[in-house]
Design an enzyme around this catalytic site. Structure first.
Site, PDB file in Angstrom:
ATOM      1  N   HIS A   1      29.458  75.729  49.740  1.00 28.73           N
ATOM      2  CA  HIS A   1      28.980  77.177  49.779  1.00 28.73           C
ATOM      3  C   HIS A   1      29.814  78.460  49.452  1.00 28.73           C
ATOM      4  CE1 HIS A   1      26.726  75.260  53.806  1.00 28.73           C
ATOM      5  NE2 HIS A   1      26.125  75.147  52.599  1.00 28.73           N
TER       6      HIS A   1
ATOM      7  N   SER B   1      27.637  70.641  62.699  1.00 28.57           N
ATOM      8  CA  SER B   1      26.790  70.435  63.490  1.00 28.57           C
ATOM      9  C   SER B   1      25.346  69.657  62.958  1.00 28.57           C
ATOM     10  CB  SER B   1      26.203  71.681  64.054  1.00 28.57           C
ATOM     11  OG  SER B   1      25.770  72.543  63.151  1.00 28.57           O
TER      12      SER B   1
ATOM     13  N   ASN C   1      32.861  74.855  54.101  1.00 30.56           N
ATOM     14  CA  ASN C   1      33.856  76.107  54.457  1.00 30.56           C
ATOM     15  C   ASN C   1      34.022  77.071  53.234  1.00 30.56           C
ATOM     16  OD1 ASN C   1      33.580  74.633  57.021  1.00 30.56           O
ATOM     17  ND2 ASN C   1      35.696  73.990  56.823  1.00 30.56           N
TER      18      ASN C   1
ATOM     19  N   ASN D   1      33.714  64.290  65.026  1.00 32.38           N
ATOM     20  CA  ASN D   1      33.378  65.658  65.405  1.00 32.38           C
ATOM     21  C   ASN D   1      33.401  65.708  66.890  1.00 32.38           C
ATOM     22  OD1 ASN D   1      31.975  68.230  64.485  1.00 32.38           O
ATOM     23  ND2 ASN D   1      30.306  67.531  65.681  1.00 32.38           N
ATOM     24  N   LEU D   2      33.465  66.804  67.471  1.00 34.62           N
ATOM     25  CA  LEU D   2      33.685  67.243  68.758  1.00 34.62           C
ATOM     26  C   LEU D   2      32.601  66.603  69.649  1.00 34.62           C
ATOM     27  CD1 LEU D   2      35.829  68.732  70.611  1.00 34.62           C
ATOM     28  CD2 LEU D   2      34.598  70.885  70.397  1.00 34.62           C
TER      29      LEU D   2
HETATM   30  P1  OAD Z   1      28.530  74.766  63.088  1.00 34.62           P
HETATM   31  O1  OAD Z   1      29.127  75.916  63.840  1.00 34.62           O
HETATM   32  O2  OAD Z   1      27.353  74.694  62.938  1.00 34.62           O
HETATM   33  O3  OAD Z   1      29.024  73.487  63.734  1.00 34.62           O
HETATM   34  C1  OAD Z   1      30.320  73.179  63.944  1.00 34.62           C
HETATM   35  C2  OAD Z   1      30.716  71.713  64.558  1.00 34.62           C
HETATM   36  O4  OAD Z   1      32.187  71.654  64.779  1.00 34.62           O
HETATM   37  C3  OAD Z   1      29.942  71.328  65.961  1.00 34.62           C
HETATM   38  O5  OAD Z   1      29.310  70.520  65.886  1.00 34.62           O
HETATM   39  C4  OAD Z   1      31.112  71.567  67.046  1.00 34.62           C
HETATM   40  O6  OAD Z   1      30.957  70.627  67.934  1.00 34.62           O
HETATM   41  C5  OAD Z   1      32.213  70.965  65.951  1.00 34.62           C
HETATM   42  N1  OAD Z   1      33.813  71.340  66.410  1.00 34.62           N
HETATM   43  C6  OAD Z   1      34.059  72.464  67.033  1.00 34.62           C
HETATM   44  N2  OAD Z   1      35.608  72.854  67.281  1.00 34.62           N
HETATM   45  C7  OAD Z   1      35.811  71.254  66.643  1.00 34.62           C
HETATM   46  C8  OAD Z   1      37.056  70.928  66.726  1.00 34.62           C
HETATM   47  N3  OAD Z   1      38.259  71.505  66.989  1.00 34.62           N
HETATM   48  N4  OAD Z   1      37.123  69.497  66.041  1.00 34.62           N
HETATM   49  C9  OAD Z   1      36.081  68.737  65.712  1.00 34.62           C
HETATM   50  N5  OAD Z   1      34.809  69.519  65.623  1.00 34.62           N
HETATM   51  C10 OAD Z   1      34.547  70.583  66.317  1.00 34.62           C
HETATM   52  O7  OAD Z   1      29.436  74.948  61.551  1.00 34.62           O
HETATM   53  P2  OAD Z   1      29.140  74.011  60.205  1.00 34.62           P
HETATM   54  O8  OAD Z   1      28.198  72.611  60.474  1.00 34.62           O
HETATM   55  O9  OAD Z   1      29.905  74.152  59.200  1.00 34.62           O
HETATM   56  O10 OAD Z   1      26.752  78.211  55.984  1.00 34.62           O
HETATM   57  O11 OAD Z   1      27.866  75.118  59.803  1.00 34.62           O
HETATM   58  C11 OAD Z   1      27.248  74.732  58.492  1.00 34.62           C
HETATM   59  C12 OAD Z   1      26.900  75.984  57.679  1.00 34.62           C
HETATM   60  O12 OAD Z   1      26.213  77.111  58.714  1.00 34.62           O
HETATM   61  C13 OAD Z   1      27.961  76.826  57.175  1.00 34.62           C
HETATM   62  O13 OAD Z   1      28.540  76.447  56.097  1.00 34.62           O
HETATM   63  C14 OAD Z   1      27.414  78.365  57.077  1.00 34.62           C
HETATM   64  C15 OAD Z   1      26.776  78.336  58.455  1.00 34.62           C
HETATM   65  O14 OAD Z   1      25.660  79.096  58.427  1.00 34.62           O
HETATM   66  C16 OAD Z   1      26.332  79.401  55.345  1.00 34.62           C
HETATM   67  O15 OAD Z   1      26.847  80.480  55.832  1.00 34.62           O
HETATM   68  C17 OAD Z   1      25.638  79.200  54.092  1.00 34.62           C
END
Ligand code: OAD
Length: 236
Positions: free
Chosen positions: A110, A179, A93, A203-204
């Site tokens: 990041h 994710s 984040n 995770n959710l």
């Molecule tokens: P994602 O949007 O890909 O994934 C978010 C995850 O959080 C999903 O699996 C949701 O199910 C889960 N989620 C949503 N709400 C939730 C809650 N209240 N409690 C627990 N889990 C929850 O985001 P990231 O995996 O962080 O990079 O994405 C990785 C990277 O992709 C980011 O850092 C960014 C993006 O492109 C760059 O921009 C380089």
């Protein structure tokens, strides 16, 4: 009290900050359902349309203005403070919510939305205004190179050596709110497991990497993270 784990690595993603009011990327109304990665999050996009890219991040920084850490960020700060061994938090984040909750041993792999990076000289500085394609770097005096200090697709995330070193010696790896789509972070669980660590997903919903986790707890971060942290602090 005997604690089961000595060295903990925590990986966090956008799901951790979702209940603070910040959008995730790949959920139904996520950021990547509204804009295309190749338009706003690559070095090529910045070369083609610098002001368009800066506007996207100016908007994200402005949106995060009044946002506060939530109960899950607070629980992770309590874990770092209360755990007798090492705790390293690695976040994907770019928001400042971990540090505002009190976490100190933190890697923003990041980058950080609250800093600007100069493409000309590599200098970084805290930044709390909108960035413009005409801005002059205060460190080198060149115009047009200032960008948010965030890692774009095609760029190397920060502090990878330190992260892999920690993964290779951790005995507990916890992945929260991500994710598992974006490498190298998505590969950390396999790395930690290969080094003998227990691997836990909070995770959710099941992530892409679910098969690499020894344990998974699915629910909202503000509900499941504090409970899990209390369990760890009470000896596992
Ligand atoms: P994602 O949007 O890909 O994934 C978010 C995850 O959080 C999903 O699996 C949701 O199910 C889960 N989620 C949503 N709400 C939730 C809650 N209240 N409690 C627990 N889990 C929850 O985001 P990231 O995996 O962080 O990079 O994405 C990785 C990277 O992709 C980011 O850092 C960014 C993006 O492109 C760059 O921009 C380089």
């Amino acid at each position: 009290m005997a604690h089961s784990f000595e060295r903990i690595v925590i990986l966090t993603g956008a799901g951790l900050s979702a209940e603070s009011g910040l959008s995730t990327f790949r959920d139904k109304d996520g950021i990547w359902s509204k804009v295309r990665i190749e338009d706003v999050a690559t070095p090529e996009a910045f070369m083609r349309d610098p002001q368009g890219v800066l506007d996207f991040y100016n908007g994200r920084r402005n949106n995060s203005g009044g946002v506060e850490p939530n109960a899950a960020h607070a629980a992770l700060a309590r874990l770092e403070a209360g755990h007798p061994g090492e705790v390293l938090t690695v976040t994907q984040n770019i928001d400042p919510l971990h540090e505002r909750a009190g976490t100190t041993n933190l890697i923003h792999m990041h980058g950080e939305i609250v800093k600007a990076l100069c493409n000309h000289c590599g200098g970084r500085e805290p930044y709390d205004r909108d960035l413009s394609a005409d801005d002059v770097c205060r460190q080198c005096g060149n115009r047009g190179g200032l960008r948010p200090d965030v890692v774009w697709f095609g760029e190397m995330p920060y502090q990878m050596e330190r992260i892999y070193a920690a993964l290779s010696r951790c005995d507990l790896f916890i992945s929260i709110g991500t994710s598992g789509n974006v490498y190298p972070a998505a590969g950390f669980v396999a790395e930690a497991r290969g080094a003998g660590a227990r691997t836990v997903e909070l995770n959710l919903e099941p992530s892409e990497g679910i098969s690499h986790f020894d344990e998974a707890i699915h629910g909202k971060a503000t509900e499941i993270v504090p409970v899990y942290v209390e369990k760890l602090l009470n000896g596992g």
